[in-house]
Design a protein around this motif. Structure first.
Motif, PDB file in Angstrom:
ATOM      1  N   LEU A   1      17.151  26.092 -33.224  1.00 39.12           N
ATOM      2  CA  LEU A   1      16.094  26.897 -33.829  1.00 39.12           C
ATOM      3  C   LEU A   1      15.518  26.225 -35.067  1.00 39.12           C
ATOM      4  CD1 LEU A   1      17.368  30.544 -33.389  1.00 39.12           C
ATOM      5  CD2 LEU A   1      15.754  29.250 -31.995  1.00 39.12           C
ATOM      6  N   SER A   2      16.342  25.426 -35.744  1.00 35.44           N
ATOM      7  CA  SER A   2      15.842  24.784 -36.958  1.00 35.44           C
ATOM      8  C   SER A   2      14.804  23.709 -36.610  1.00 35.44           C
ATOM      9  CB  SER A   2      16.986  24.185 -37.771  1.00 35.44           C
ATOM     10  OG  SER A   2      17.645  23.208 -37.012  1.00 35.44           O
ATOM     11  N   TYR A   3      14.987  23.049 -35.442  1.00 38.01           N
ATOM     12  CA  TYR A   3      13.983  22.085 -35.006  1.00 38.01           C
ATOM     13  C   TYR A   3      12.730  22.803 -34.544  1.00 38.01           C
ATOM     14  CZ  TYR A   3      17.187  18.114 -35.040  1.00 38.01           C
ATOM     15  OH  TYR A   3      18.041  17.114 -35.411  1.00 38.01           O
ATOM     16  N   LEU A   4      12.967  23.858 -33.749  1.00 40.69           N
ATOM     17  CA  LEU A   4      11.845  24.604 -33.174  1.00 40.69           C
ATOM     18  C   LEU A   4      10.878  25.039 -34.269  1.00 40.69           C
ATOM     19  CD1 LEU A   4      10.779  25.842 -30.531  1.00 40.69           C
ATOM     20  CD2 LEU A   4      11.930  27.952 -31.203  1.00 40.69           C
ATOM     21  N   ARG A   5      11.439  25.511 -35.372  1.00 37.13           N
ATOM     22  CA  ARG A   5      10.646  26.002 -36.482  1.00 37.13           C
ATOM     23  C   ARG A   5       9.729  24.906 -37.039  1.00 37.13           C
ATOM     24  NH1 ARG A   5      13.281  26.395 -42.116  1.00 37.13           N
ATOM     25  NH2 ARG A   5      13.831  24.465 -41.167  1.00 37.13           N
ATOM     26  N   ARG A   6      10.179  23.661 -36.920  1.00 36.40           N
ATOM     27  CA  ARG A   6       9.408  22.563 -37.512  1.00 36.40           C
ATOM     28  C   ARG A   6       8.333  22.009 -36.580  1.00 36.40           C
ATOM     29  NH1 ARG A   6      12.859  18.010 -39.351  1.00 36.40           N
ATOM     30  NH2 ARG A   6      10.877  17.438 -40.260  1.00 36.40           N
ATOM     31  N   LEU A   7       8.407  22.372 -35.293  1.00 35.79           N
ATOM     32  CA  LEU A   7       7.435  21.826 -34.348  1.00 35.79           C
ATOM     33  C   LEU A   7       6.110  22.583 -34.433  1.00 35.79           C
ATOM     34  CD1 LEU A   7       9.484  21.234 -31.071  1.00 35.79           C
ATOM     35  CD2 LEU A   7       9.001  19.630 -32.918  1.00 35.79           C
ATOM     36  N   PRO A   8       4.994  21.858 -34.562  1.00 39.85           N
ATOM     37  CA  PRO A   8       3.691  22.526 -34.639  1.00 39.85           C
ATOM     38  C   PRO A   8       3.208  22.958 -33.251  1.00 39.85           C
ATOM     39  CG  PRO A   8       3.414  20.164 -34.912  1.00 39.85           C
ATOM     40  CD  PRO A   8       4.895  20.406 -34.761  1.00 39.85           C
ATOM     41  N   LEU A   9       3.842  24.001 -32.713  1.00 40.97           N
ATOM     42  CA  LEU A   9       3.515  24.501 -31.375  1.00 40.97           C
ATOM     43  C   LEU A   9       2.541  25.665 -31.460  1.00 40.97           C
ATOM     44  CD1 LEU A   9       7.160  24.617 -30.016  1.00 40.97           C
ATOM     45  CD2 LEU A   9       5.311  23.309 -28.932  1.00 40.97           C
ATOM     46  N   ASP A  10       1.691  25.788 -30.430  1.00 39.37           N
ATOM     47  CA  ASP A  10       0.808  26.942 -30.331  1.00 39.37           C
ATOM     48  C   ASP A  10       1.431  28.031 -29.474  1.00 39.37           C
ATOM     49  OD1 ASP A  10      -1.902  25.782 -31.441  1.00 39.37           O
ATOM     50  OD2 ASP A  10      -0.964  24.237 -30.199  1.00 39.37           O
ATOM     51  N   GLN A  11       2.298  27.601 -28.560  1.00 39.11           N
ATOM     52  CA  GLN A  11       2.745  28.518 -27.517  1.00 39.11           C
ATOM     53  C   GLN A  11       4.156  28.200 -27.034  1.00 39.11           C
ATOM     54  OE1 GLN A  11       0.931  28.038 -23.488  1.00 39.11           O
ATOM     55  NE2 GLN A  11      -0.048  29.994 -23.901  1.00 39.11           N
ATOM     56  N   LEU A  12       4.901  29.267 -26.750  1.00 41.88           N
ATOM     57  CA  LEU A  12       6.187  29.139 -26.060  1.00 41.88           C
ATOM     58  C   LEU A  12       5.980  29.643 -24.643  1.00 41.88           C
ATOM     59  CD1 LEU A  12       8.527  30.710 -28.800  1.00 41.88           C
ATOM     60  CD2 LEU A  12       8.192  28.253 -28.321  1.00 41.88           C
ATOM     61  N   LYS A  13       6.483  28.883 -23.669  1.00 39.24           N
ATOM     62  CA  LYS A  13       6.316  29.290 -22.276  1.00 39.24           C
ATOM     63  C   LYS A  13       7.671  29.702 -21.723  1.00 39.24           C
ATOM     64  CE  LYS A  13       3.656  27.868 -18.295  1.00 39.24           C
ATOM     65  NZ  LYS A  13       2.832  26.779 -17.720  1.00 39.24           N
ATOM     66  N   ILE A  14       7.832  30.989 -21.526  1.00 45.04           N
ATOM     67  CA  ILE A  14       9.118  31.526 -21.068  1.00 45.04           C
ATOM     68  C   ILE A  14       9.413  31.046 -19.660  1.00 45.04           C
ATOM     69  CG2 ILE A  14      10.426  33.626 -20.553  1.00 45.04           C
ATOM     70  CD1 ILE A  14       8.722  35.116 -22.515  1.00 45.04           C
ATOM     71  N   ASP A  15      10.564  30.459 -19.468  1.00 38.71           N
ATOM     72  CA  ASP A  15      10.912  29.933 -18.155  1.00 38.71           C
ATOM     73  C   ASP A  15      10.974  31.052 -17.115  1.00 38.71           C
ATOM     74  OD1 ASP A  15      11.789  27.473 -16.649  1.00 38.71           O
ATOM     75  OD2 ASP A  15      13.369  28.890 -16.114  1.00 38.71           O
ATOM     76  N   ARG A  16      10.599  30.700 -15.899  1.00 32.71           N
ATOM     77  CA  ARG A  16      10.513  31.744 -14.887  1.00 32.71           C
ATOM     78  C   ARG A  16      11.868  32.294 -14.470  1.00 32.71           C
ATOM     79  NH1 ARG A  16       9.028  27.494 -11.171  1.00 32.71           N
ATOM     80  NH2 ARG A  16      10.555  27.388  -9.506  1.00 32.71           N
ATOM     81  N   SER A  17      12.956  31.605 -14.797  1.00 34.50           N
ATOM     82  CA  SER A  17      14.281  32.141 -14.472  1.00 34.50           C
ATOM     83  C   SER A  17      14.548  33.444 -15.231  1.00 34.50           C
ATOM     84  CB  SER A  17      15.362  31.104 -14.790  1.00 34.50           C
ATOM     85  OG  SER A  17      15.322  30.757 -16.158  1.00 34.50           O
ATOM     86  N   PHE A  18      13.860  33.651 -16.371  1.00 37.28           N
ATOM     87  CA  PHE A  18      14.036  34.907 -17.125  1.00 37.28           C
ATOM     88  C   PHE A  18      13.070  35.980 -16.650  1.00 37.28           C
ATOM     89  CE2 PHE A  18      15.046  31.443 -20.159  1.00 37.28           C
ATOM     90  CZ  PHE A  18      16.413  31.639 -20.177  1.00 37.28           C
ATOM     91  N   VAL A  19      12.016  35.536 -15.971  1.00 35.07           N
ATOM     92  CA  VAL A  19      10.989  36.465 -15.505  1.00 35.07           C
ATOM     93  C   VAL A  19      11.398  37.079 -14.166  1.00 35.07           C
ATOM     94  CG1 VAL A  19       8.586  36.599 -14.673  1.00 35.07           C
ATOM     95  CG2 VAL A  19       9.147  35.295 -16.752  1.00 35.07           C
ATOM     96  N   ARG A  20      12.059  36.273 -13.354  1.00 31.99           N
ATOM     97  CA  ARG A  20      12.370  36.665 -11.977  1.00 31.99           C
ATOM     98  C   ARG A  20      13.019  38.048 -11.907  1.00 31.99           C
ATOM     99  NH1 ARG A  20      15.770  32.393 -10.120  1.00 31.99           N
ATOM    100  NH2 ARG A  20      17.387  33.667 -11.089  1.00 31.99           N
ATOM    101  N   ASP A  21      14.080  38.262 -12.689  1.00 33.05           N
ATOM    102  CA  ASP A  21      14.820  39.526 -12.598  1.00 33.05           C
ATOM    103  C   ASP A  21      14.611  40.408 -13.819  1.00 33.05           C
ATOM    104  OD1 ASP A  21      15.927  38.587 -10.187  1.00 33.05           O
ATOM    105  OD2 ASP A  21      17.463  37.481 -11.304  1.00 33.05           O
ATOM    106  N   VAL A  22      13.494  40.195 -14.498  1.00 35.53           N
ATOM    107  CA  VAL A  22      13.294  40.896 -15.773  1.00 35.53           C
ATOM    108  C   VAL A  22      13.301  42.423 -15.615  1.00 35.53           C
ATOM    109  CG1 VAL A  22      10.746  40.913 -15.764  1.00 35.53           C
ATOM    110  CG2 VAL A  22      11.990  40.755 -17.952  1.00 35.53           C
TER     111      VAL A  22
END
Ligand code: C2E
Ligand code: MG
Ligand code: MG
Ligand code: MG
Length: 283
Positions: free
Chosen positions: A189-210
């Motif tokens: 999470l400490s790296y993630l915070r430093r990355l200049p990202l516009d978007q996180l793309k939730i992997d479909r493995s979490f969407v399948r049985d959501v």
């Protein structure tokens, strides 16, 4: 279709018939030829907003093999990444996607569309990656603001300072970044915070049985919260049904992609697939 072709492909490269190394060398040679013969194709899969309006597409590469038919990327991207093939292939993908942006830009009602391009860690690691992207944008005349690069968490295994520098330079140029397959990797999470990202793309493995698995729903909720705190939008991939879409909306996602809205299709079929569920027109 793609799956069937993929299976044929695996049978073709039966390691019992020849050593894996030989099979790989053979596939590598075939991929080189495929580039020369222009056998790669880009398919486009719709991305929509909360209202179900089309906002753009992800470009997904396929190999139109003269004998084996349409071969999916899982059959050749991993090996392409182990060899250097991914470098010219990745440049081809980027250029083809940028040309599509220019085509859209010239037509009323599609000028707002974005294109998302997958970039492998090996490609991104190239010393002149930033210059390569700028050169393709210049050459094609595509607007950087319409281009989104999808990176995976595996880039975080690289020199993080270098990753941040490159992302920052491209972002200053207008290019957007999305972190693909998010949640499956090893993001600190400490790296993630430093990355200049516009978007996180939730992997479909979490969407399948959501809908049925409360743990997956909790993960989606957590990613949405993380996005909010880090000032990043959240897109869900692999949305296959309307109820999944509604639930993901409730959980706070901002954008959606999946078979419910449309499968990846050649550009000639994009936007007029009979099963499309998204609304046409500008957002
Ligand atoms: P990805 O970037 O996570 O792309 C999403 C994959 O999920 C695509 O598979 C897409 O067809 C599939 N998909 C989309 N919606 C649904 C859905 O509702 N249900 C299900 N079950 N699947 C869905 P595809 O096209 O086979 O691509 C597989 C992977 O290959 C991509 O995963 C990406 O990692 C890689 N890839 C594709 N094109 C490129 C490329 O041009 N460059 C690089 N480096 N990698 C690529
Ligand atoms: Mg992707
Ligand atoms: Mg993905
Ligand atoms: Mg994925």
């Amino acid at each position: 279709e793609a799956k069937a072709a993929g299976r044929n492909c695996l049978r073709f490269f039966d390691p019992e018939m020849q050593s894996v190394v030989t099979a790989h060398a053979q596939l590598e040679e075939e991929l080189r030829q495929a580039l020369d013969l222009e056998e790669f194709r880009l398919f486009y899969q719709p991305q929509v907003d909360d209202a179900g309006r089309l906002t753009g597409a992800e470009a997904l590469v396929r190999w139109q093999h003269p004998q084996r038919g349409l071969v999916g990327p899982l059959e050749f991207i991993p090996l392409s990444e182990q060899t250097a093939i991914i470098l010219p292939l990745g440049r081809w993908v980027l250029e083809a996607a940028c040309k599509q942006l220019v085509a859209w830009a010239g037509v009323a009602g599609t000028a707002h569309l974005t294109v998302a391009v997958n970039v492998s860690a090996r490609q991104f690691r190239e010393r002149d990656f930033v210059a390569q992207v700028k050169a393709v944008l210049d050459k094609t005349g595509a607007k950087p603001q319409r281009l989104k690069l999808e990176l995976t968490e595996s880039i975080l295994l690289d020199d993080v300072e270098d990753v941040i520098t490159k992302m920052t330079q491209l972002r200053a140029h207008g290019v957007g970044f999305s972190l693909d397959d998010f949640g499956t990797g090893y993001s600190s999470l400490s790296y993630l915070r430093r990355l200049p990202l516009d978007q996180l793309k939730i992997d479909r493995s979490f969407v399948r049985d959501v809908l049925t698995n409360p743990h997956d729903a909790a993960i989606v909720r957590t990613i949405v919260g993380l996005g909010k705190n880090l000032d990043m939008k959240v897109i869900a991939e692999g949305v296959e049904t309307e109820v999944q879409w509604r639930f993901l909306q409730e959980l706070g996602c901002h954008a959606y992609q999946g078979y419910f809205f449309g499968r990846p299709v050649p550009i000639s079929e994009f936007g007029r697939a009979s099963d499309q569920r998204y609304a046409a027109g500008a957002a």
